[in-house]
Scaffold this active site. Sequence first.
Site, PDB file in Angstrom:
ATOM      1  CB  SER A  54      -0.949  -0.014   1.192  1.00 21.04           C
ATOM      2  OG  SER A  54      -0.265  -0.423   2.345  1.00 21.04           O
ATOM      3  CE1 TYR A  55       5.297   1.763   4.357  1.00 23.70           C
ATOM      4  CE2 TYR A  55       3.125   0.825   4.761  1.00 23.70           C
ATOM      5  CZ  TYR A  55       4.450   0.946   5.091  1.00 23.70           C
ATOM      6  OH  TYR A  55       4.943   0.256   6.169  1.00 23.70           O
ATOM      7  CB  SER A  56       6.667  -0.001  -0.203  1.00 26.13           C
ATOM      8  OG  SER A  56       6.177  -1.318  -0.061  1.00 26.13           O
ATOM      9  CD  GLU A 122      17.031 -13.294   4.355  1.00 32.78           C
ATOM     10  OE1 GLU A 122      17.419 -14.449   4.367  1.00 32.78           O
ATOM     11  OE2 GLU A 122      16.532 -12.734   5.357  1.00 32.78           O
ATOM     12  CB  SER A 123      16.012 -11.189  -2.550  1.00 31.64           C
ATOM     13  OG  SER A 123      16.986 -12.161  -2.715  1.00 31.64           O
ATOM     14  CD  GLU A 128       2.607 -11.926  -2.226  1.00 31.18           C
ATOM     15  OE1 GLU A 128       1.427 -12.323  -2.191  1.00 31.18           O
ATOM     16  OE2 GLU A 128       2.924 -10.769  -2.547  1.00 31.18           O
ATOM     17  CG  ASP A 167      -0.912  -6.819   7.636  1.00 27.29           C
ATOM     18  OD1 ASP A 167      -1.962  -7.483   7.532  1.00 27.29           O
ATOM     19  OD2 ASP A 167      -0.533  -6.023   6.756  1.00 27.29           O
ATOM     20  CE  LYS A 169      -1.241  -8.437   3.986  1.00 24.27           C
ATOM     21  NZ  LYS A 169      -1.972  -7.322   3.427  1.00 24.27           N
ATOM     22  CG  ASN A 172       2.552  -9.146   4.759  1.00 20.90           C
ATOM     23  OD1 ASN A 172       2.918  -8.687   3.666  1.00 20.90           O
ATOM     24  ND2 ASN A 172       1.744  -8.503   5.564  1.00 20.90           N
ATOM     25  CG  ASP A 185       4.042  -5.334   5.527  1.00 24.14           C
ATOM     26  OD1 ASP A 185       4.499  -4.316   6.083  1.00 24.14           O
ATOM     27  OD2 ASP A 185       2.937  -5.371   4.973  1.00 24.14           O
ATOM     28  CB  THR A 215      -5.309  -7.951   5.903  1.00 24.46           C
ATOM     29  OG1 THR A 215      -4.069  -7.280   5.716  1.00 24.46           O
ATOM     30  CG2 THR A 215      -5.969  -8.183   4.554  1.00 24.46           C
TER      31      THR A 215
END
Length: 485
Positions: A54-56, A122-123, A128, A167, A169, A172, A185, A215
Amino acid sequence: MEEEGGSMEKDFDSKVKIESSDTPLRSKSFAFRAPQENFSIQDFQLEKIYGVGSYSKVVRAKKKDTGMVYAMKIMDKTFITKENKTAYVKLERIVLDQLDHPGVVRLYFTFQDSCSLYMALESCDGGELFDQITRKGRLSEDEARFYAAQVVDALEYIHSMGLIHRDIKPENLLLTTDGHIKIADFGSVKPMEGSRVTVLPNAASDDKACTFVGTAAYVPPEVLNSSPATFGNDLWALGCIVYQMLAGISPFKDTSEWLMFQRIVARDLRFPNYFSDEARDLIDRLLDMDPSRRPGAGNGGYATLKNHPFFKGTDWTKLREGTTPPTLASEPGSTGEDQDSSLNPTRAGDGSVRTYDGNGGAVSASESVNVTRLASIDSFDSKWQQFLEPSESVLMISLVKKLQKLSSKKVQLILTNKPQLIYVDPAKLEVRGNVAWSDNPNELNVQVISPSNFKIFTPKKIFLFEDSKQRAGQWKKAIESLQNP
Ligand SMILES: Nc1ncnc2c1ncn2[C@@H]1O[C@H](COP(=O)(O)OP(=O)(O)OP(=O)(O)O)[C@@H](O)[C@H]1O
């Protein structure tokens, strides 16, 4: 606005002064583990978009000099300031900085420029957990146990640090290439009193600013009744996730948020008949209306949760050993997912398809001239990653018809940065073949026949494809741009 930007810079800095909590008048110096570097976004090669929050935006970014790959979380300063997200960003930065656990995404460093803040994370190249569930329809109990145990382990650590994530879910819960889960997140995190994590005085999240944090589908009933946050909040979400892994949908899913909230406060919970008794019992207990009775939150602590019969056979000391989850026993789901090439707009924030100009700024797709980059955003869809190498990314993808003399077959045509060109059966999710790649235009040549139809010539075979989205010209450009990089 200028003042906000200034304060953001100061608090993103690698050394800040904080007030010691026990002696409020004395200040001590606090050094971040993940330093603020003087890097610029030009130091990185930006690859595919991992996700849009939502912001990134989170983008796969390779540091040009070291070759190290990061998940770069990019946040627009103006947007964050306008949306009053400054406290959340600072909190996530300082909390992630102090967490050290294999089940939590690690923060390596941060930097900023006049427009954006950057967090090098970290990637997690496996996508998800949400994608796993969507792609397979639902997971087997063995798979669900494998993932749930790792979430329990990471939550135990987070809670032991005195933090509530708030959060949890499937979006994340991220997977590494070897199939292990990491929680991401921390923008909604809540440090409890006495938390082992140091929090800057101005970085605490402002609960009053929003009706609830989290959420809708995973929010516990007590949060809807404005009760204070407890560790039990995350355990309710865990219960929803175990249910969702096994059923394919979250337990209180409904057509609107309001209806979902009605079902949550009424605990309108129904189990599909194929759930085992152990799974049913675990979910039933985690979804207890009383947060303090949920296993993990009560007197027995995490031992109660880990000793639950659902986790029988789990070796809690070896959760991250081995590279793959148990055999996939579930049928590939009829998920209703769009097999075509467009980015799901509900995941894209404002719904518009955006791409990166390579300077860290987002430009609208129609302004971009780089067809492969445009396509790489357009095609963001991790379910195809299973056919590629971990570091390989999709540049262009379309559901096309492969025309043969007497028949035609729908295939997903995928062009990657390797480069390679493969076609996949979209229903069976099996690779059907590949177009032999060559950088030499005499050995790999694309001819546009009409806006929809194009032929690919290779020494051994001629392929004829029909792209109903009329992207024949784009396919030609994309393939040729890789032959002459
Ligand atoms: N370390 C990572 N590796 C790979 N992908 C990531 C990583 N971190 C985040 N992502 C992807 O980016 C998405 C958005 O990231 P994140 O949830 O941190 O952003 P946000 O703006 O805080 O989102 P939200 O709206 O959930 O608050 C995630 O759902 C995930 O798909």
